[in-house]
Structures are given as C-alpha cells and as structure tokens.
Write a protein that holds these residues in place. Structure first.
Motif, PDB file in Angstrom:
ATOM      1  N   LEU A 108      59.181  14.122   1.153  1.00  0.00           N
ATOM      2  CA  LEU A 108      59.655  15.158   2.064  1.00  0.00           C
ATOM      3  C   LEU A 108      59.090  14.914   3.462  1.00  0.00           C
ATOM      4  O   LEU A 108      59.554  15.501   4.438  1.00  0.00           O
ATOM      5  CB  LEU A 108      59.279  16.555   1.565  1.00  0.00           C
ATOM      6  CG  LEU A 108      60.142  17.098   0.438  1.00  0.00           C
ATOM      7  CD1 LEU A 108      59.573  18.402  -0.096  1.00  0.00           C
ATOM      8  CD2 LEU A 108      61.585  17.282   0.892  1.00  0.00           C
ATOM      9  N   SER A 109      58.125  14.009   3.541  1.00  0.00           N
ATOM     10  CA  SER A 109      57.624  13.607   4.859  1.00  0.00           C
ATOM     11  C   SER A 109      58.761  13.057   5.714  1.00  0.00           C
ATOM     12  O   SER A 109      58.741  13.210   6.947  1.00  0.00           O
ATOM     13  CB  SER A 109      56.512  12.566   4.716  1.00  0.00           C
ATOM     14  OG  SER A 109      57.004  11.387   4.100  1.00  0.00           O
ATOM     15  N   VAL A 111      61.765  14.223   5.877  1.00  0.00           N
ATOM     16  CA  VAL A 111      62.388  15.413   6.460  1.00  0.00           C
ATOM     17  C   VAL A 111      61.514  15.941   7.604  1.00  0.00           C
ATOM     18  O   VAL A 111      62.010  16.250   8.692  1.00  0.00           O
ATOM     19  CB  VAL A 111      62.598  16.494   5.376  1.00  0.00           C
ATOM     20  CG1 VAL A 111      63.103  17.784   5.983  1.00  0.00           C
ATOM     21  CG2 VAL A 111      63.529  15.978   4.281  1.00  0.00           C
ATOM     22  N   LEU A 112      60.215  16.020   7.343  1.00  0.00           N
ATOM     23  CA  LEU A 112      59.302  16.536   8.367  1.00  0.00           C
ATOM     24  C   LEU A 112      59.233  15.621   9.582  1.00  0.00           C
ATOM     25  O   LEU A 112      59.151  16.105  10.716  1.00  0.00           O
ATOM     26  CB  LEU A 112      57.912  16.749   7.767  1.00  0.00           C
ATOM     27  CG  LEU A 112      57.842  17.817   6.675  1.00  0.00           C
ATOM     28  CD1 LEU A 112      56.454  17.855   6.048  1.00  0.00           C
ATOM     29  CD2 LEU A 112      58.233  19.177   7.228  1.00  0.00           C
ATOM     30  N   VAL A 133      69.204  14.031   6.258  1.00  0.00           N
ATOM     31  CA  VAL A 133      67.885  14.663   6.146  1.00  0.00           C
ATOM     32  C   VAL A 133      67.952  15.825   5.150  1.00  0.00           C
ATOM     33  O   VAL A 133      67.079  15.983   4.284  1.00  0.00           O
ATOM     34  CB  VAL A 133      67.382  15.132   7.530  1.00  0.00           C
ATOM     35  CG1 VAL A 133      66.149  16.016   7.403  1.00  0.00           C
ATOM     36  CG2 VAL A 133      67.089  13.928   8.420  1.00  0.00           C
ATOM     37  N   ALA A 134      69.000  16.631   5.259  1.00  0.00           N
ATOM     38  CA  ALA A 134      69.163  17.764   4.334  1.00  0.00           C
ATOM     39  C   ALA A 134      69.336  17.281   2.903  1.00  0.00           C
ATOM     40  O   ALA A 134      68.773  17.861   1.962  1.00  0.00           O
ATOM     41  CB  ALA A 134      70.359  18.618   4.749  1.00  0.00           C
ATOM     42  N   ALA A 137      66.028  16.325   1.475  1.00  0.00           N
ATOM     43  CA  ALA A 137      65.270  17.524   1.104  1.00  0.00           C
ATOM     44  C   ALA A 137      65.757  18.084  -0.216  1.00  0.00           C
ATOM     45  O   ALA A 137      64.952  18.376  -1.113  1.00  0.00           O
ATOM     46  CB  ALA A 137      65.389  18.577   2.212  1.00  0.00           C
ATOM     47  N   ALA A 140      64.780  15.717  -3.127  1.00  0.00           N
ATOM     48  CA  ALA A 140      63.352  15.796  -3.485  1.00  0.00           C
ATOM     49  C   ALA A 140      63.074  17.043  -4.295  1.00  0.00           C
ATOM     50  O   ALA A 140      62.335  16.996  -5.303  1.00  0.00           O
ATOM     51  CB  ALA A 140      62.494  15.777  -2.217  1.00  0.00           C
ATOM     52  N   VAL A 141      63.670  18.153  -3.909  1.00  0.00           N
ATOM     53  CA  VAL A 141      63.458  19.399  -4.642  1.00  0.00           C
ATOM     54  C   VAL A 141      64.044  19.280  -6.059  1.00  0.00           C
ATOM     55  O   VAL A 141      63.393  19.685  -7.051  1.00  0.00           O
ATOM     56  CB  VAL A 141      64.089  20.599  -3.895  1.00  0.00           C
ATOM     57  CG1 VAL A 141      64.102  21.847  -4.759  1.00  0.00           C
ATOM     58  CG2 VAL A 141      63.327  20.852  -2.595  1.00  0.00           C
TER      59      VAL A 141
END
Length: 145
Positions: A108-109, A111-112, A133-134, A137, A140-141
């Motif tokens: 998720l880094s 995304v950050l 990017v979405a 995220a 990963a979830v």
C-alpha cells in the motif's frame, strides 16, 4: 533492446526491485521464524550495509562527506529513518502474519507514494494513473482479508 538501453531503463530496474522485494518477504518470513523480528532487522541491515559498501567501493563512487549538501544529508537521514521504521514494522508483521497477506498490505506504500508525491512534490498523475492506484489499494485490501 540493447544491453545499454536495458541498464538505463527504469522499468527494468523497477521489475528487478519487485522481484527482489518478493524474495525478501519469503526469505524474511523463514528468517524470523526462530528469532526476534527486531534482531532479524538488524542482521538484514548489516548485510545491506556491507553490500552497499562493496558496490560503492567496486564502482569507485566514494565521495568526500563535505561534497554532500546539508539538505541532501537531511533528506537521506529522514529517508533512512523511514526505511528503518518500515523494516522494523515489516519484520514484526511477518513474524505475526502470513507473508502472502503482509506483503500486499506493505505495498500500500505504492498508493501512499502516489498521494504524497502529488501533495508534496507536485507530481501530476492522469485519471488512468489514479485508477491504477485505486486498483492497487483495492487489491491489497482483498488479499489481506
């Protein structure tokens, strides 16, 4: 693609980074099995320090410490502190969880970085980039569940 073009391709280096990061998770999960995760991080850091010193020496890239600007030192120190904190947290997470779930959450880094780069560095991403990017995220979830 020529060898020279491959060596100067950010895409090739990024793919190698991803491959080595995947191996890092697998090797680290086994490595933290019988020791404290903080001590495992220390061992990993010493290995990285040794390898980096060998590469700088072998390629003749040593510089006088005075030739580096204070601003550069500041941001490299901050980066080093963030890296250390990340590694300590990563190894602790691997000690407690499955590598196949920990690694995607760690990623998720990505995304950050996109969010921070847009906010702090003024980088512009297209709508397609933000969609990617979405998806990272969401992916990963879903893997972490």
């Amino acid at each position: 693609m020529t060898r020279s073009a491959m060596l100067s391709s950010w895409q090739m280096w990024a793919m190698l980074s991803a491959g080595f990061a995947a191996l890092t998770a697998v090797f680290a999960k086994v490595g933290v099995d019988n020791i404290n995760s903080d001590y495992a991080t220390l061992i990993r850091t010493l290995v990285i320090l040794g390898v980096a010193a060998l590469i700088v020496t072998a390629t003749g890239q040593w510089r006088s410490p005075g030739s580096v600007s204070p601003r550069t030192y500041l941001f490299l120190v901050l980066s080093g502190l963030a890296t250390g904190a990340s590694w300590l947290c990563y190894f602790r997470a691997l000690k407690l969880g499955d590598a196949a779930r920990v690694a995607p959450v760690d990623k998720l880094s990505v995304v950050l970085v996109a969010v921070f780069a847009a906010i702090f560095l003024g980088e512009k991403l297209s709508a397609a980039n933000w969609a990617g990017v979405a998806l990272i995220a969401v992916g990963a979830v879903l893997v972490a569940l």
